[in-house]
Design an enzyme around this catalytic site. Structure first.
Site, short mmCIF file in Angstrom:
data_model
loop_
_atom_site.label_atom_id
_atom_site.label_comp_id
_atom_site.label_asym_id
_atom_site.label_seq_id
_atom_site.Cartn_x
_atom_site.Cartn_y
_atom_site.Cartn_z
CB CYS A 2 2.76 -6.12 -8.68
SG CYS A 2 1.02 -6.50 -8.89
NE ARG A 27 6.11 -3.39 -4.46
CZ ARG A 27 6.12 -2.06 -4.29
NH1 ARG A 27 6.97 -1.53 -3.46
NH2 ARG A 27 5.32 -1.29 -4.95
CD1 TRP A 74 -1.78 -9.50 -3.10
CD2 TRP A 74 -3.00 -7.92 -4.09
NE1 TRP A 74 -2.94 -9.36 -2.39
CE2 TRP A 74 -3.71 -8.39 -2.96
CE3 TRP A 74 -3.58 -6.92 -4.87
CZ2 TRP A 74 -4.96 -7.90 -2.61
CZ3 TRP A 74 -4.82 -6.43 -4.51
CH2 TRP A 74 -5.50 -6.92 -3.39
CG ASN A 98 2.44 -1.99 -8.68
OD1 ASN A 98 1.36 -2.45 -8.34
ND2 ASN A 98 3.18 -1.25 -7.87
N GLY A 99 -0.41 -1.90 -10.72
CA GLY A 99 -1.49 -0.92 -10.72
C GLY A 99 -2.74 -1.50 -11.37
CD GLU A 481 -2.52 -3.50 14.78
OE1 GLU A 481 -3.39 -3.23 13.94
OE2 GLU A 481 -1.39 -3.92 14.45
CE LYS A 485 -0.83 -6.72 12.71
NZ LYS A 485 -0.49 -5.40 12.28
CD GLU A 488 -2.21 -8.40 9.17
OE1 GLU A 488 -1.80 -7.60 10.03
OE2 GLU A 488 -2.22 -8.11 7.96
CG HIS A 504 -24.25 -2.31 25.24
ND1 HIS A 504 -25.41 -1.86 25.81
CD2 HIS A 504 -23.24 -1.76 25.96
CE1 HIS A 504 -25.12 -1.05 26.81
NE2 HIS A 504 -23.81 -0.98 26.93
CE LYS A 608 4.85 -3.73 5.26
NZ LYS A 608 4.21 -4.05 6.53
C1 F6R Z 1 -1.87 -4.84 8.80
C2 F6R Z 1 -1.32 -3.95 7.79
C3 F6R Z 1 -2.27 -3.15 6.97
C4 F6R Z 1 -1.68 -1.75 6.70
C5 F6R Z 1 -2.59 -0.98 5.75
C6 F6R Z 1 -2.09 0.43 5.51
O1 F6R Z 1 -0.88 -5.48 9.52
O2 F6R Z 1 -0.13 -3.88 7.61
O3 F6R Z 1 -3.51 -3.05 7.57
O4 F6R Z 1 -1.55 -1.09 7.91
O5 F6R Z 1 -2.66 -1.66 4.52
O6 F6R Z 1 -0.83 0.44 4.91
P1 F6R Z 1 0.08 1.71 4.97
O7 F6R Z 1 0.43 1.96 6.39
O8 F6R Z 1 1.26 1.39 4.12
O9 F6R Z 1 -0.73 2.86 4.41
#
Ligand code: F6R
Length: 613
Positions: A2, A27, A74, A98-99, A481, A485, A488, A504, A608
């Protein structure tokens, strides 16, 4: 997770709180709220959903005063709703958090038994009740706050207002970061430097367990034992421009296009372009000769960066590497060997699972390293070695420039390891360094694919409900990846597979409705990947092949030929291909999301920086 802002200011707090919350929205964006000290006592405004909903609430019902706290959420405990939106209040106490408070159920039961009535489903509200109840015993604010913090288990960053103490804020940090912002005759609290960025660039970072009493002109910081401590203010370089979208539609688009510079900045910190070698300070930070095994721990995109690096560390430096998602690693009692180096890879440096895994390794007596983008983060401060990436602030929730900066730093460390372990000589070191130094230019060339990828995204991906990504070697984790991407930000189901694994099992998924994105640089595995393309096309699959050597793709006949689209990328050496091929993968996901009309920068359910488990 958050976002938090607190202001003891000289001008109206509400617009300033909103400005900060807009910057913090990445966030979390399930709900938002502010509380302001008004002549009629502390008042709250809260709204479900994004900050713009809160703005409407405040426009309809303005709130006046120069002191206040704000929060963008969040959700963890309690659904996203106004009732669960912060700030939470009990008696004289109004706070944002936050937490996660792990013992909230036990505390809540105790408070309910004592007659407290709760108005939300959150874990946070217990802190407000507990502090209010402790203050009512006649304890001083300082003693009451310390008592309450001692009773909380779990993670928190807090900003708190107390009724009647109109120029005072309390703050605390355990597990979730909190900074103090120093203004001219005003003071701030924020969940990161970006939160206070619109008002000041002078910040002090609270250490784990610290708590603080903030007044208009000062901040008294105490450590977890209650001893007064000094946390010096530093000037943060983040310019406002770095957190604005500029001419781009989304932060993600801007961040994808920033990659020539962000990789350049990162590479410059690791490589000496004149000597064509790894920089002396990087070589001095570690001796890979003494390392028997590298344990990389990370989550999500950062985990895939680690998986890609494994290929290069083992092939070029002969260093055994294990890579594991931190959420599994931390709970499975891994068998570690002496001489291992534990390396956390993380954009934020705060991801709860990665941090816990790193701490576990430190506890086992291992040397630790943090490869992080936020250089003041907890991982950066706790690890024995800090290997920074220089992507700059990443605001889009989907990681892009942080990922390629991680790859840039990791591949530079591969060269360092290969030299120190005697696997390459000076001429080969110069060769690899030169390849890395060419990546910013090649990323710029890859960005030219933008409009072609936008068309493919519109025609082939945006209407699909499933997409498969294939790659071999280091392109396998890049396929994973790519799938991450896409899912998400566009909410399209996508899976990445090692191309050789196709037969397989996953080949059963191939049909004309499921596009298959194949990542195929000009490497030693190209022919094998091209054979997999044949297998897919022969079964009616639609293939989108990203390659720099279209001339090497065997011709297909009949309908199969029509189902193959080749997108040509810039020619590059396989060593740096993961960085260069990241760009089309990111652009494909980005344009698919834009064509679908999803919220690119703030995809549903995500946030994030995952600072909770
Ligand atoms: C995907 C993404 C997440 C972060 C993951 C780790 O696009 O951004 O999968 O990579 O939450 O976050 P960090 O790098 O901050 O530890």
């Amino acid at each position: 997770m958050c976002g938090i802002i607190g202001i003891i200011g000289k001008s109206e707090a509400a617009p300033r709180l909103l400005e900060s919350l807009r910057r913090l929205e990445y966030r979390g964006y399930d709900s938002a709220g502010i509380a302001v000290v008004t002549p009629n006592g502390t008042q709250r405004r809260r709204a479900e959903g994004k900050i713009r909903n809160l703005e409407t609430v405040i426009t309809d019902e303005p709130i006046t005063g120069t002191v206040g706290i704000g929060h963008t959420r969040w959700a963890t405990h309690g659904a996203p709703s106004v009732r669960n939106a912060h700030p939470h209040t009990s008696g004289a106490v109004t706070l944002v958090h936050n937490g996660i408070i792990e013992n909230f159920a036990e505390l809540k039961a105790e408070l309910i038994a004592a007659g407290h009535e709760f108005t939300s489903d959150t874990d946070t509200e217990v802190i407000a009740h507990l502090l209010d109840a402790t203050l009512k015993t006649g304890a001083s604010i300082k003693d009451a706050f310390k008592d309450v913090l001692d009773r909380l288990h779990g993670a928190y960053a807090l900003a708190i207002l107390i009724e009647g103490e109109n120029e005072l804020m309390l703050g605390a940090r355990r597990g979730s970061p909190l900074v103090i912002g120093w203004g001219e005759g005003e003071m701030f609290l924020g969940s990161d430097a970006l939160a206070v960025g619109p008002f000041t660039n002078r910040v002090s970072y609270l250490e784990e367990g610290d708590w603080v009493i903030v007044t208009r002109t000062d901040a008294d910081v105490y450590d977890h034992k209650g001893f007064r401590v000094n946390r010096p203010a530093t000037t943060v370089p983040t310019s406002a421009a770095l957190v604005e979208k500029g001419a781009f539609r989304h932060f993600m688009e801007k961040e994808v296009h920033e990659q020539p510079e962000s990789c350049q900045r990162t590479l410059s910190a690791y490589l000496d372009p004149v000597a064509k070698s790894v920089r002396a300070d990087i070589k001095a930070s570690i001796d890979f000769k003494d390392i028997t095994r590298l344990q990389i721990i990370a989550c999500g995109t950062a985990y895939y960066a680690g998986c890609i690096a494994k290929y290069a560390f083992e092939k070029i430096a002969g260093l055994p590497v294990d890579v594991e998602v931190a959420s599994e690693f931390r709970y499975r009692t891994p068998a570690m060997t002496a001489g291992s180096l534990a390396m956390a890879v993380s954009q934020s440096g705060e991801t709860a699972d990665t941090l816990a895994a790193l701490r576990w390794c430190a506890g086992e007596g291992l040397k630790t390293a943090a490869l992080v983008n936020v250089h003041t983060s907890t991982m950066a401060r706790e690890a024995d070695i800090l290997w920074p990436t220089h992507a700059g602030p990443e605001i889009g929730v989907a990681s892009t420039k942080a990922f390629t900066a991680q790859l840039s730093a990791l591949l530079s460390l591969v060269v360092c390891a290969a030299v120190q372990r005697g696997k390459i000589d000076a001429a080969q070191e110069a060769h690899y360094v030169q390849l890395l130094l060419e990546t910013p230019g090649l990323i710029s060339q890859a960005l030219v694919m933008d409009s072609e990828l936008s068309k493919v995204a519109a025609i082939d991906l945006s209407k699909s409900s499933d997409v498969i990504y294939l790659g071999r070697g280091a392109m396998f984790p890049l396929a994973l990846e790519g799938a991450l991407k896409l899912k998400e930000i566009s909410y399209i189901h996508a899976e990445g597979y090692a191309a050789g694994e196709l037969k397989h099992g996953p080949i059963a998924l191939i049909d004309e409705k499921t596009p298959v994105v194949v990542i195929a640089p000009d490497d030693e595995l190209f022919e094998k990947t091209a054979s997999n393309v044949q297998e897919v096309a022969a079964r009616g699959g639609r293939v989108i092949m990203i390659t720099c050597v279209p001339e090497k793709v065997p011709a297909l006949s009949g309908d199969a030929a029509k189902s193959l689209k080749i997108i040509k990328g810039p020619a590059c050496d396989p060593f740096i291909a993961p960085i260069i091929y990241s760009v089309p993968i990111q652009l494909l996901a980005y344009h698919t999301a834009v064509h679908k009309g999803t919220d690119v920068d703030q995809p549903r359910n995500l946030a994030k920086s995952v600072t909770v488990e």
